[in-house]
Design an enzyme around this catalytic site. Structure first.
Site, PDB file in Angstrom:
ATOM      1  N   HIS A 149     -49.238 -23.787   0.418  1.00 59.60           N
ATOM      2  CA  HIS A 149     -47.933 -23.516   1.029  1.00 59.60           C
ATOM      3  C   HIS A 149     -48.113 -22.609   2.236  1.00 59.60           C
ATOM      4  O   HIS A 149     -48.754 -21.566   2.136  1.00 59.60           O
ATOM      5  CB  HIS A 149     -47.004 -22.817   0.031  1.00 59.60           C
ATOM      6  CG  HIS A 149     -46.453 -23.726  -1.017  1.00 59.60           C
ATOM      7  ND1 HIS A 149     -45.382 -23.399  -1.804  1.00 59.60           N
ATOM      8  CD2 HIS A 149     -46.806 -24.984  -1.398  1.00 59.60           C
ATOM      9  CE1 HIS A 149     -45.108 -24.396  -2.628  1.00 59.60           C
ATOM     10  NE2 HIS A 149     -45.970 -25.361  -2.400  1.00 59.60           N
ATOM     11  N   TYR A 182     -36.857 -17.594  -2.628  1.00 57.88           N
ATOM     12  CA  TYR A 182     -36.466 -16.311  -3.215  1.00 57.88           C
ATOM     13  C   TYR A 182     -35.009 -16.086  -2.823  1.00 57.88           C
ATOM     14  O   TYR A 182     -34.697 -15.948  -1.642  1.00 57.88           O
ATOM     15  CB  TYR A 182     -37.317 -15.171  -2.648  1.00 57.88           C
ATOM     16  CG  TYR A 182     -38.746 -15.118  -3.164  1.00 57.88           C
ATOM     17  CD1 TYR A 182     -39.735 -15.961  -2.673  1.00 57.88           C
ATOM     18  CD2 TYR A 182     -39.112 -14.183  -4.143  1.00 57.88           C
ATOM     19  CE1 TYR A 182     -41.041 -15.895  -3.138  1.00 57.88           C
ATOM     20  CE2 TYR A 182     -40.418 -14.107  -4.619  1.00 57.88           C
ATOM     21  CZ  TYR A 182     -41.376 -14.976  -4.111  1.00 57.88           C
ATOM     22  OH  TYR A 182     -42.673 -14.903  -4.576  1.00 57.88           O
ATOM     23  N   PRO A 198     -43.173  -8.790 -10.849  1.00 57.64           N
ATOM     24  CA  PRO A 198     -43.722 -10.060 -10.362  1.00 57.64           C
ATOM     25  C   PRO A 198     -43.187 -10.545  -9.014  1.00 57.64           C
ATOM     26  O   PRO A 198     -43.701 -11.532  -8.485  1.00 57.64           O
ATOM     27  CB  PRO A 198     -43.343 -11.045 -11.476  1.00 57.64           C
ATOM     28  CG  PRO A 198     -42.158 -10.439 -12.134  1.00 57.64           C
ATOM     29  CD  PRO A 198     -42.312  -8.967 -12.033  1.00 57.64           C
ATOM     30  N   LYS A 219     -48.230 -10.617  -7.143  1.00 54.71           N
ATOM     31  CA  LYS A 219     -49.489  -9.910  -6.904  1.00 54.71           C
ATOM     32  C   LYS A 219     -50.382  -9.718  -8.137  1.00 54.71           C
ATOM     33  O   LYS A 219     -51.580  -9.452  -7.998  1.00 54.71           O
ATOM     34  CB  LYS A 219     -49.189  -8.504  -6.326  1.00 54.71           C
ATOM     35  CG  LYS A 219     -48.653  -8.521  -4.925  1.00 54.71           C
ATOM     36  CD  LYS A 219     -49.759  -8.781  -3.910  1.00 54.71           C
ATOM     37  CE  LYS A 219     -49.252  -9.363  -2.631  1.00 54.71           C
ATOM     38  NZ  LYS A 219     -49.664 -10.730  -2.337  1.00 54.71           N
ATOM     39  N   TYR A 273     -47.822 -10.740   1.615  1.00 59.44           N
ATOM     40  CA  TYR A 273     -47.697 -11.837   0.650  1.00 59.44           C
ATOM     41  C   TYR A 273     -48.971 -12.671   0.595  1.00 59.44           C
ATOM     42  O   TYR A 273     -49.439 -13.024  -0.504  1.00 59.44           O
ATOM     43  CB  TYR A 273     -46.484 -12.716   1.009  1.00 59.44           C
ATOM     44  CG  TYR A 273     -46.005 -13.563  -0.146  1.00 59.44           C
ATOM     45  CD1 TYR A 273     -44.845 -13.233  -0.844  1.00 59.44           C
ATOM     46  CD2 TYR A 273     -46.712 -14.686  -0.557  1.00 59.44           C
ATOM     47  CE1 TYR A 273     -44.402 -14.002  -1.913  1.00 59.44           C
ATOM     48  CE2 TYR A 273     -46.283 -15.462  -1.628  1.00 59.44           C
ATOM     49  CZ  TYR A 273     -45.132 -15.106  -2.304  1.00 59.44           C
ATOM     50  OH  TYR A 273     -44.708 -15.864  -3.359  1.00 59.44           O
TER      51      TYR A 273
HETATM   52  P1  FAD Z   1     -54.301 -10.658 -19.013  1.00 55.01           P
HETATM   53  O1  FAD Z   1     -54.045 -11.974 -18.397  1.00 55.01           O
HETATM   54  O2  FAD Z   1     -53.212  -9.993 -19.764  1.00 55.01           O
HETATM   55  O3  FAD Z   1     -55.572 -10.841 -19.938  1.00 55.01           O
HETATM   56  C1  FAD Z   1     -55.966  -9.877 -20.895  1.00 55.01           C
HETATM   57  C2  FAD Z   1     -56.597 -10.593 -22.070  1.00 55.01           C
HETATM   58  O4  FAD Z   1     -57.080  -9.633 -23.010  1.00 55.01           O
HETATM   59  C3  FAD Z   1     -55.595 -11.461 -22.822  1.00 55.01           C
HETATM   60  O5  FAD Z   1     -56.114 -12.762 -22.978  1.00 55.01           O
HETATM   61  C4  FAD Z   1     -55.413 -10.748 -24.151  1.00 55.01           C
HETATM   62  O6  FAD Z   1     -55.127 -11.652 -25.202  1.00 55.01           O
HETATM   63  C5  FAD Z   1     -56.746 -10.065 -24.311  1.00 55.01           C
HETATM   64  N1  FAD Z   1     -56.741  -8.900 -25.181  1.00 55.01           N
HETATM   65  C6  FAD Z   1     -55.777  -7.960 -25.336  1.00 55.01           C
HETATM   66  N2  FAD Z   1     -56.138  -7.042 -26.235  1.00 55.01           N
HETATM   67  C7  FAD Z   1     -57.378  -7.392 -26.665  1.00 55.01           C
HETATM   68  C8  FAD Z   1     -58.272  -6.832 -27.606  1.00 55.01           C
HETATM   69  N3  FAD Z   1     -57.968  -5.730 -28.287  1.00 55.01           N
HETATM   70  N4  FAD Z   1     -59.454  -7.432 -27.801  1.00 55.01           N
HETATM   71  C9  FAD Z   1     -59.781  -8.577 -27.125  1.00 55.01           C
HETATM   72  N5  FAD Z   1     -58.960  -9.142 -26.217  1.00 55.01           N
HETATM   73  C10 FAD Z   1     -57.769  -8.562 -25.991  1.00 55.01           C
HETATM   74  N6  FAD Z   1     -47.589 -12.240 -12.362  1.00 55.01           N
HETATM   75  C11 FAD Z   1     -47.070 -12.849 -11.326  1.00 55.01           C
HETATM   76  O7  FAD Z   1     -47.560 -12.637 -10.212  1.00 55.01           O
HETATM   77  N7  FAD Z   1     -46.005 -13.716 -11.465  1.00 55.01           N
HETATM   78  C12 FAD Z   1     -45.461 -13.991 -12.690  1.00 55.01           C
HETATM   79  O8  FAD Z   1     -44.499 -14.751 -12.797  1.00 55.01           O
HETATM   80  C13 FAD Z   1     -45.991 -13.357 -13.797  1.00 55.01           C
HETATM   81  N8  FAD Z   1     -45.472 -13.588 -15.004  1.00 55.01           N
HETATM   82  C14 FAD Z   1     -45.956 -12.891 -16.048  1.00 55.01           C
HETATM   83  C15 FAD Z   1     -45.349 -13.071 -17.293  1.00 55.01           C
HETATM   84  C16 FAD Z   1     -45.775 -12.310 -18.375  1.00 55.01           C
HETATM   85  C17 FAD Z   1     -45.081 -12.482 -19.698  1.00 55.01           C
HETATM   86  C18 FAD Z   1     -46.827 -11.380 -18.207  1.00 55.01           C
HETATM   87  C19 FAD Z   1     -47.292 -10.531 -19.367  1.00 55.01           C
HETATM   88  C20 FAD Z   1     -47.440 -11.239 -16.971  1.00 55.01           C
HETATM   89  C21 FAD Z   1     -47.006 -11.972 -15.889  1.00 55.01           C
HETATM   90  N9  FAD Z   1     -47.574 -11.823 -14.633  1.00 55.01           N
HETATM   91  C22 FAD Z   1     -47.074 -12.466 -13.590  1.00 55.01           C
HETATM   92  C23 FAD Z   1     -48.703 -10.954 -14.399  1.00 55.01           C
HETATM   93  C24 FAD Z   1     -50.027 -11.691 -14.428  1.00 55.01           C
HETATM   94  O9  FAD Z   1     -49.963 -12.743 -15.341  1.00 55.01           O
HETATM   95  C25 FAD Z   1     -51.118 -10.678 -14.779  1.00 55.01           C
HETATM   96  O10 FAD Z   1     -51.187  -9.739 -13.728  1.00 55.01           O
HETATM   97  C26 FAD Z   1     -52.481 -11.277 -15.055  1.00 55.01           C
HETATM   98  O11 FAD Z   1     -52.453 -12.002 -16.248  1.00 55.01           O
HETATM   99  C27 FAD Z   1     -53.541 -10.164 -15.132  1.00 55.01           C
HETATM  100  O12 FAD Z   1     -54.735 -10.685 -15.634  1.00 55.01           O
HETATM  101  P2  FAD Z   1     -55.649  -9.806 -16.598  1.00 55.01           P
HETATM  102  O13 FAD Z   1     -56.837 -10.652 -16.870  1.00 55.01           O
HETATM  103  O14 FAD Z   1     -55.828  -8.458 -16.033  1.00 55.01           O
HETATM  104  O15 FAD Z   1     -54.788  -9.596 -17.919  1.00 55.01           O
HETATM  105  C1  DHB Z   2     -44.264 -17.421  -9.316  1.00 57.39           C
HETATM  106  C2  DHB Z   2     -44.197 -16.177  -9.876  1.00 57.39           C
HETATM  107  C3  DHB Z   2     -43.904 -15.100  -9.078  1.00 57.39           C
HETATM  108  O1  DHB Z   2     -43.837 -13.871  -9.612  1.00 57.39           O
HETATM  109  C4  DHB Z   2     -43.665 -15.238  -7.719  1.00 57.39           C
HETATM  110  O2  DHB Z   2     -43.350 -14.161  -6.980  1.00 57.39           O
HETATM  111  C5  DHB Z   2     -43.757 -16.490  -7.163  1.00 57.39           C
HETATM  112  C6  DHB Z   2     -44.047 -17.588  -7.974  1.00 57.39           C
HETATM  113  C7  DHB Z   2     -44.581 -18.590 -10.165  1.00 57.39           C
HETATM  114  O3  DHB Z   2     -44.705 -18.398 -11.381  1.00 57.39           O
HETATM  115  O4  DHB Z   2     -44.700 -19.702  -9.652  1.00 57.39           O
END
Ligand code: FAD
Ligand code: DHB
Length: 404
Positions: free
Chosen positions: A85, A213, A306, A310, A398
């Site tokens: 995009h 948005y 979100p 980022k 962005y």
């Molecule tokens: P995570 O993806 O959380 O991975 C951490 C992993 O560690 C998980 O698989 C978990 O199961 C595992 N874990 C936890 N505790 C333990 C343990 N004790 N032992 C072993 N493993 C463990 N960001 C956006 O930009 N847009 C969005 O729309 C968006 N939606 C989101 C919706 C939700 C519900 C959540 C929670 C987050 C969302 N985010 C979104 C944020 C984005 O998904 C995260 O920033 C991203 O997942 C970060 O990656 P990570 O690997 O640091 O953490």
């Molecule tokens: C999506 C999530 C976001 O938080 C955003 O700012 C843009 C797109 C998505 O899930 O596609």
């Protein structure tokens, strides 16, 4: 024999260079980058493979994240199925305003679901036969304040212990690594917001080619997508709302009202709702992102609301820096980059915090806002979309600030 020693001797013992807790984007990408540099790791995940591969979360990759994935040999499916995009639309008072990322920055973004990326990372790890353990329990980290860190866990009814040089805490916001740091070491910075997002994945074609948005009196809405036949849609909701309060018809109705154009022509295509959930809104930073030989990365160290897309990108940037630091340590013995890891990440993290907070406050309806605040918010949107300089500031953030 003291009880602890007896338990330790009963454990199945393993040894690796980097013990990684968590198989989200941060832990999996770190394990891949380390393997390419010849550094061994073991990844532990307390959920099932199926669970992490179907967890619908973020969807936008910055250009820098795409470049990192391509350089790491992980870009094939993303290249075929990801949607490039060149801009987004900001919609308010019934009118859309395009922000042209490509013209303003020379860069673009790629829409590719986090769970698709997680599937690619897991497939790559398993294809190489490298250790990745799902469904483990009772994970505990120890010894990271000295020079012999270890991770204990249970798997298939047995206790295991990994001796390692370093631990990477990639276990997300609710993991065990950050809380294992002794009290007083970390400074925690936090802000909560008086709203959340109700999000759906729907079997419906996207409403437009690019993300929209929308600012509206009734609250924020975001129209995103996963493919030409799958939409990812969000509406601002109350912080305590659960899915029971939001039947499908209510979500479709709010999406339509909040994104309506003044000419009445715009329609949000509807379809079967495949998944529904609440995305919480929080800003959070733990400083420093290190305690001895334990390094925190991704959501374990910081959370952004979100709105600026980022979260997943920050996680990838952290582990890129952590890999560079670990490679320097193993190749030359130098601790300089490891010692500077936290400061290097945090400079970028705080800028992403600022951007995510700004996008969030500009676009959402705040329950405590006065009529003055609402007028000021509209003036800000009017200024943003009328000034090339202001649009460039949004675009630059962005598409992602530079990765060193
Ligand atoms: P995570 O993806 O959380 O991975 C951490 C992993 O560690 C998980 O698989 C978990 O199961 C595992 N874990 C936890 N505790 C333990 C343990 N004790 N032992 C072993 N493993 C463990 N960001 C956006 O930009 N847009 C969005 O729309 C968006 N939606 C989101 C919706 C939700 C519900 C959540 C929670 C987050 C969302 N985010 C979104 C944020 C984005 O998904 C995260 O920033 C991203 O997942 C970060 O990656 P990570 O690997 O640091 O953490
Ligand atoms: C999506 C999530 C976001 O938080 C955003 O700012 C843009 C797109 C998505 O899930 O596609």
């Amino acid at each position: 024999m003291p009880a602890d020693d007896a338990a330790a001797s009963a454990a199945v013992r393993h040894r690796t260079q980097v013990g990684i807790v968590g198989a989200g984007p941060a832990g999996l990408f770190l394990s891949h980058l380390l393997a390419r540099a010849g550094i061994d790791s073991i990844v532990l995940e307390d959920r099932s493979r199926d669970y992490v591969e179907s967890r619908i979360r973020a969807g936008v990759l910055e250009q820098g994240s795409v470049d990192l994935l391509n350089a790491a040999g992980l870009g094939a499916r993303m290249g075929r199925e990801g949607l490039a995009h060149a801009g987004i639309e900001i919609r308010f008072e019934g009118r859309g305003h395009r922000i042209d990322f490509l013209a303003l920055t020379g860069k673009a973004i790629t829409v590719y679901g986090q769970h698709e990326l997680v599937k690619d990372l897991i497939a790559a790890r398993l294809a190489e036969g490298r250790p990745l353990h799902f469904d483990v329990s009772d994970v505990a980290v120890a010894g990271f304040d000295g020079d012999s860190p270890s991770i204990r866990y249970r798997e298939d009814g047995e206790t295991h212990e990994i001796a390692c040089d370093f631990i990477a805490g990639c276990d997300g916001f609710h993991g065990i690594c950050r809380p294992s740091v002794p009290a007083g070491v970390l400074a925690l910075y936090e802000r909560s917001y008086p709203f959340a997002w109700m999000g759906i994945l729907a079997e419906a074609p996207p409403a437009s080619k690019e993300l929209i948005y929308a600012h509206h009196e009734r609250g924020f809405a975001l129209l995103s997508m996963r493919s030409p036949t799958l939409s990812r849609l969000y509406v601002q909701c109350g912080p305590e709302d659960d899915v029971a309060a939001w039947p499908d018809e209510r979500i479709w109705d709010e999406l339509q009202r909040r994104t309506a154009t003044s000419d009445g022509a715009f329609r949000v295509p509807q379809g079967a709702v495949l998944q529904k959930g609440v995305t919480p809104m929080r800003s959070f930073v733990a400083e420093p992102m290190q305690c001895g030989r334990l390094f925190l990365a991704g959501d374990a160290a910081h959370i952004v609301p979100p709105t600026g897309a980022k979260g997943m990108n920050l996680a990838m940037a952290d582990v890129h820096y952590l890999t560079q630091a670990l490679v320097a340590r193993y190749r030359s013995g130098s601790m300089d980059l490891l010692d500077g890891y936290s400061a290097r990440c945090l400079r970028r993290v705080w800028k992403a915090q600022r951007f995510s907070w700004w996008m969030t406050t500009m676009l959402h309806r705040h329950p405590e806002d006065s009529p003055f605040d609402r007028r000021r918010q509209l003036a800000e949107l009017d200024y943003l979309t009328g000034s090339e300089a202001a649009m460039r500031v949004l675009a630059e953030n962005y598409v992602g600030l530079p990765l060193e």
